[in-house]
Enzyme design. Structure first.
Site, PDB file in Angstrom:
ATOM      1  N   ASN A 140      20.340  11.259  31.437  1.00  0.00           N
ATOM      2  CA  ASN A 140      20.804  12.173  30.391  1.00  0.00           C
ATOM      3  C   ASN A 140      19.603  12.655  29.584  1.00  0.00           C
ATOM      4  OD1 ASN A 140      20.706   9.448  29.340  1.00  0.00           O
ATOM      5  ND2 ASN A 140      21.913  10.091  27.580  1.00  0.00           N
ATOM      6  N   ILE A 141      19.697  13.901  29.121  1.00  0.00           N
ATOM      7  CA  ILE A 141      18.612  14.538  28.380  1.00  0.00           C
ATOM      8  C   ILE A 141      19.236  15.186  27.147  1.00  0.00           C
ATOM      9  CG2 ILE A 141      16.753  16.250  28.452  1.00  0.00           C
ATOM     10  CD1 ILE A 141      16.974  15.948  31.614  1.00  0.00           C
ATOM     11  N   GLU A 142      18.992  14.612  25.984  1.00  0.00           N
ATOM     12  CA  GLU A 142      19.574  15.137  24.747  1.00  0.00           C
ATOM     13  C   GLU A 142      18.690  16.207  24.127  1.00  0.00           C
ATOM     14  OE1 GLU A 142      22.066  11.146  23.463  1.00  0.00           O
ATOM     15  OE2 GLU A 142      20.327  11.704  22.258  1.00  0.00           O
TER      16      GLU A 142
ATOM     17  N   CYS B  29      24.043  15.731  30.826  1.00  0.00           N
ATOM     18  CA  CYS B  29      24.394  14.388  31.269  1.00  0.00           C
ATOM     19  C   CYS B  29      23.615  13.998  32.526  1.00  0.00           C
ATOM     20  CB  CYS B  29      25.888  14.308  31.559  1.00  0.00           C
ATOM     21  SG  CYS B  29      26.938  14.582  30.114  1.00  0.00           S
TER      22      CYS B  29
ATOM     23  N   GLU C 235      24.759  12.702  35.261  1.00  0.00           N
ATOM     24  CA  GLU C 235      25.457  13.111  36.469  1.00  0.00           C
ATOM     25  C   GLU C 235      25.152  14.562  36.822  1.00  0.00           C
ATOM     26  OE1 GLU C 235      26.522  11.573  33.736  1.00  0.00           O
ATOM     27  OE2 GLU C 235      28.495  10.685  34.035  1.00  0.00           O
TER      28      GLU C 235
ATOM     29  N   CYS D 283      31.929  12.146  31.770  1.00  0.00           N
ATOM     30  CA  CYS D 283      32.655  12.968  30.793  1.00  0.00           C
ATOM     31  C   CYS D 283      33.449  14.047  31.524  1.00  0.00           C
ATOM     32  CB  CYS D 283      31.684  13.595  29.790  1.00  0.00           C
ATOM     33  SG  CYS D 283      30.714  14.977  30.452  1.00  0.00           S
TER      34      CYS D 283
ATOM     35  N   CYS E 276      31.298  16.705  33.382  1.00  0.00           N
ATOM     36  CA  CYS E 276      30.747  16.193  34.638  1.00  0.00           C
ATOM     37  C   CYS E 276      31.820  16.087  35.710  1.00  0.00           C
ATOM     38  CB  CYS E 276      30.073  14.843  34.414  1.00  0.00           C
ATOM     39  SG  CYS E 276      28.525  14.984  33.495  1.00  0.00           S
TER      40      CYS E 276
END
Length: 137
Positions: free
Chosen positions: A44-46, A55, A57, A91, A94
C-alpha cells in the site's frame, strides 16, 4: 502449508515491509499469481491527500496489467499495524478491480496471518453478485 501458496504468502509478507503508510500505520503487502505462475508483489502507498493512495492489491494488479497480463489465479494479502494480528480482507475498490480481471467462481484470495496461518476464500464469496465486464456484454 500448501506448497502452492508458500511462495506467494512469503512474498506478501515481504512486500508489507515496503509499505508507505505514514498516516494510518497500517502496512499491507500482497502477492498476485497469474495463470502462467508469474508473481507480482505490491504494497500500500498512502498520500497526504488520502484519495491518491493505492492499496497493495491494486498495486500488484496494476503492475501485472501494465506488463500485459490480464488473467489471474490467486492473490495473498497480509496487513496490520506493527505486526499482522488478524486477516486483512481486500477493500471494496480492490474487490471491484479483482472482478474486472478475475473469474469470481475460481479466483482465490488467501488472507494471511503468518506463513503457516492463512484462510482461502473465493472472490464470489467476498463480492456476491458482483458487477463486472461480463455484465456489459
Amino acid at each position: 502449508m500448501d506448497n502452492n501458496y508458500s511462495k506467494i504468502i512469503k512474498m506478501a509478507l515481504e512486500a508489507r515491509k515496503n509499505s508507505y503508510s505514514p498516516y494510518s500505520g497500517f502496512k499491507v503487502g500482497a502477492c498476485l499469481k497469474d495463470i502462467y505462475g508469474n508473481l507480482y508483489a505490491g504494497c500500500n502507498i498512502e498520500n497526504a491527500a488520502y484519495s491518491p493512495s493505492n492499496c497493495a492489491e491494486r498495486t500488484a494488479f496494476f503492475k501485472a496489467v501494465s506488463e500485459g497480463i490480464k488473467e489471474f489465479e490467486c492473490i495473498a494479502i497480509a496487513g496490520g499495524t506493527a505486526e499482522v494480528k488478524d486477516y486483512c480482507p481486500p477493500c471494496g475498490v480492490c474487490r471491484q478491480v479483482m472482478m474486472e480481471f478475475c473469474n469470481p467462481e475460481t479466483f482465490k484470495i488467501i488472507l494471511v496471518k503468518t506463513e503457516d496461518t492463512y484462510r482461502e476464500v473465493l472472490l464470489k464469496d467476498l463480492l456476491p453478485e458482483g458487477f463486472g465486464r461480463l455484465n456489459l456484454e
